[in-house]
Design an enzyme around this catalytic site. Structure first.
Site, PDB file in Angstrom:
ATOM      1  CE1 TYR A 189      -4.350  -2.301   5.151  1.00 17.14           C
ATOM      2  CE2 TYR A 189      -3.236  -0.101   4.589  1.00 17.14           C
ATOM      3  CZ  TYR A 189      -4.083  -1.173   4.338  1.00 17.14           C
ATOM      4  OH  TYR A 189      -4.168  -1.493   2.903  1.00 17.14           O
ATOM      5  CB  SER A 234      -0.899  -0.009   1.210  1.00 22.81           C
ATOM      6  OG  SER A 234      -1.668   1.300   1.333  1.00 22.81           O
TER       7      SER A 234
END
EC number: 1.1.1.-
Length: 316
Positions: free
Chosen positions: A186, A173
């Site tokens: 995350y 990401s």
């Protein structure tokens, strides 16, 4: 080796690879054929995993679909078989459970064969500040988003090394190369996934296993439901990404054997800028782009689905 000769060789290689990269910017690389490849996709039961499965199916690959959500995974299997004449096998697997990963991996080898393309796509997000995130969810984020990659690679990489043929795909990401407010678990787990994939790429390169390719994907937030409620201040610069667009970009990157892909292209500039400016300047840039408040209205997939079910119940 003589330092002068060593330096000259380095600059020669550096210039050659620089010119090579410029040529490939103008003339795209020849796309490889994935027909007949055995492709395993984790998190295949919905979103990006399902769309990638469709892309591989349309190019004649044999699909191995893993997801903890058996119902969603079976639906993906049905959809890919419906639109193309391909072999697809669905397995329920909790990728955060090492024992289960190894057990299902053995089953795949016996029933399907050796996996040649591994797409580590499964992921979860809590969307809470650090002190509001329960310990077990911190652990879950790391097990699903990063540590599971160790188990899947250890399960399927030996056969790739033996054949000197394969492809490892890591869905990381933008939050795995730039920290984002409200995503401490995350973001750090995606940093770990990126670091693992990059380190393994270098490990295989140094071992001369150059026919085992690596692709590391770093997209901004995708409209898969996972980041439901997230916002963006300037969509032209940093848009919330359509999942179909991201899946197509990732699939093309795999076919062209790109090592790194950041989506959208503005992310390349932002990441480069991060290395050059002061922390205060970086915070100012984040505030300008709205990254500081992008998670303020986050609700996530589970809550969004619960709200939808509640709304449907009221309508009835």
């Amino acid at each position: 080796m003589n330092p002068v000769a060593d330096t000259a060789i380095f600059f020669g290689k550096f210039l050659y690879y620089f010119l090579e990269s410029l040529v490939f910017k103008v003339i795209p690389k020849r796309k490889k054929d994935v027909s007949g490849e055995i492709v395993l996709i984790t998190g295949a039961g919905s979103g990006l995993g399902r769309l990638l499965a469709k892309h591989f199916a349309s190019h004649g690959a044999t699909l191995v679909l893993w997801d903890i959500n058996q119902e969603g995974n079976m639906e993906t299997c049905r959809l890919v078989k419906q639109k193309s004449d391909v072999k697809a096998f669905a397995y329920k697997c909790d990728c955060s459970n090492r024992t289960e990963v190894y057990r299902v991996a053995d089953q795949v080898r016996k029933e399907v064969g050796d996996v040649t393309i591994l797409v580590n796509n499964a992921g979860i997000v809590t969307g809470k500040s650090l002190l509001d995130t329960p310990d077990h969810l911190v652990e879950k984020s790391f097990f699903v988003n990063a540590i599971s990659h160790f188990w899947t690679c250890k399960a399927f990489l030996p056969a790739m090394i033996k054949a000197n043929h394969g492809h490892l795909v890591c869905i990381s990401s933008i939050a795995g190369i730039v920290g984002i407010n409200g995503l401490s678990d995350y973001s750090s787990s995606k940093f770990a996934a990126f670091g693992f994939a990059e380190s393994l790429f270098l490990e295989l390169t140094m071992a001369k296993k150059t026919k085992i390719k690596s692709t590391i994907v770093c997209p901004y937030f995708i409209k898969t439901g996972m980041f439901e409620g997230c916002t963006t201040k300037y969509p032209l610069l940093l848009p919330l990404l359509e999942q179909e667009y991201v899946a197509e970009k990732i699939f093309n990157a795999i076919l062209e054997e790109q090592v790194y892909i950041l989506i959208p292209k503005f992310a390349y500039f932002a990441v480069l800028l991060k290395q050059m400016i002061s922390p205060k300047m970086m915070i100012a840039l984040g505030e300008y782009l709205g990254v500081d408040t992008c998670m303020a209205s986050f609700i996530g997939r589970d809550k969004a689905e619960a709200l939808q079910m509640e709304a449907e119940r009221k309508e009835q």
